[in-house]
Write a protein that holds these residues in place. Structure first.
Motif, mmCIF file in Angstrom:
data_model
loop_
_atom_site.group_PDB
_atom_site.id
_atom_site.type_symbol
_atom_site.label_atom_id
_atom_site.label_comp_id
_atom_site.label_asym_id
_atom_site.label_seq_id
_atom_site.Cartn_x
_atom_site.Cartn_y
_atom_site.Cartn_z
ATOM 1 N N ARG A 28 -16.657 15.801 -32.244
ATOM 2 C CA ARG A 28 -16.035 14.577 -31.495
ATOM 3 C C ARG A 28 -14.900 14.960 -30.677
ATOM 4 O O ARG A 28 -14.392 14.221 -29.699
ATOM 5 C CB ARG A 28 -15.669 13.632 -32.641
ATOM 6 N N HIS A 29 -14.286 16.280 -30.991
ATOM 7 C CA HIS A 29 -13.097 16.550 -30.342
ATOM 8 C C HIS A 29 -13.710 17.655 -29.020
ATOM 9 O O HIS A 29 -12.905 17.713 -27.936
ATOM 10 C CB HIS A 29 -12.068 17.439 -31.023
ATOM 11 N N ALA A 30 -14.698 18.324 -29.293
ATOM 12 C CA ALA A 30 -15.158 19.544 -28.110
ATOM 13 C C ALA A 30 -16.563 19.620 -28.353
ATOM 14 O O ALA A 30 -16.994 20.200 -29.296
ATOM 15 C CB ALA A 30 -14.315 20.687 -28.416
ATOM 16 N N GLU A 31 -17.165 18.845 -27.551
ATOM 17 C CA GLU A 31 -18.714 18.779 -27.791
ATOM 18 C C GLU A 31 -19.261 20.482 -27.480
ATOM 19 O O GLU A 31 -18.782 21.117 -26.668
ATOM 20 C CB GLU A 31 -19.279 18.024 -26.779
ATOM 21 N N GLY A 32 -19.986 20.644 -28.577
ATOM 22 C CA GLY A 32 -20.571 22.130 -28.457
ATOM 23 C C GLY A 32 -19.791 23.238 -29.390
ATOM 24 O O GLY A 32 -20.220 24.301 -29.503
ATOM 25 N N CYS A 33 -18.806 22.842 -29.879
ATOM 26 C CA CYS A 33 -17.639 23.887 -30.385
ATOM 27 C C CYS A 33 -18.107 24.445 -31.569
ATOM 28 O O CYS A 33 -18.092 25.699 -32.043
ATOM 29 C CB CYS A 33 -16.139 23.178 -30.859
#
Length: 237
Positions: free
Chosen positions: A161-166
């Motif tokens: 939700r904060h960094a897509e793909g993390c």
């Protein structure tokens, strides 16, 4: 297995870096470990002041006002306010929250200094804890030389939700450096391919909406391959 239990069980004397230290929930107990010195990074002034009060007079804690990243300079730190109340745990240099501004959500932004972990030249880093609301990949890119030299264990909060793909990119980056990344669920270690994102990593990115999957897996643990047997012994596979 939580972050403190993992870091305590695998502790070796040396320097521990706490990224996103907030008020010191982990900084203080980590500083009490034998032979530990904690460098706590907290760019949010209010949280840093609270930690400074809690850590006053403790020679095992060094408090730094910078954010960590992949290049020196400055970044905008965005802090959501929900019904006027600052949400310290949501402060981020990786996202602006502009899409979620509303009558309930305001966003305060300020410029903060940024350094890389590599710039510290640490000779004895034994562990890193990262809670940076989407900035984790940038922080690790700025720590590549330190990771190669010191081989610390790592705990990370990774949230799509904060960094897509993390949850893909960070473990892949660590894998290339000779690290294994796993998560705890059901009392066992689980490899990253077992993370089913639609049911284990679904949460609202809006600070005013409290919605998440059950379970919600956001704590991840990484260790250098040469310590794999030691780390895996903490939980069954």
């Amino acid at each position: 297995m939580d972050e403190l239990a993992f870091l305590t069980a695998l502790h070796r004397p040396g320097t521990i870096v706490d990224v996103g230290a907030h008020e010191g929930l982990l900084t203080l107990p980590l500083a009490a470990l034998p032979g530990a010195h904690v460098i706590a990074f907290e760019p949010l002034a209010e949280a840093r002041e609270a930690l400074a009060r809690a850590a006053a007079g403790n020679p095992a804690i060094t408090l730094r006002p910078e954010a960590l990243g992949d290049a020196p300079g400055t970044l905008d730190l965005s802090l959501p306010l929900l019904d006027g109340v600052p949400q310290w745990q949501w402060a981020s240099t990786a996202k602006t929250y502009a899409a979620h501004e509303s009558p309930r959500v305001a966003v305060r932004r300020e410029t903060v200094p940024v350094v890389t972990l590599d710039s510290l030249g640490l000779p004895d880093l034994t562990a890193i804890k990262i809670d940076a609301e989407g900035a984790e990949y940038a922080i690790l890119r700025g720590a590549r030389a330190t990771l190669a030299r010191c081989r610390p264990i790592i705990t990370l909060e990774l949230e799509e939700r904060h960094a897509e793909g993390c949850t893909w990119s960070v473990p892949a980056f660590l894998d290339a450096l000779g690290y294994e990344t796993a998560f705890e669920h059901g009392g066992r270690w689980n490899p990253m391919p077992a993370l089913h994102r639609p049911t284990m990593q679904r949460a609202s990115p809006d600070p005013s909406v409290f919605e998440a999957s059950d379970p919600y897996i956001f704590n991840f643990y990484a260790w250098p391959v040469e310590r794999a047997a030691e780390a895996r012994a903490l939980l069954p596979d």
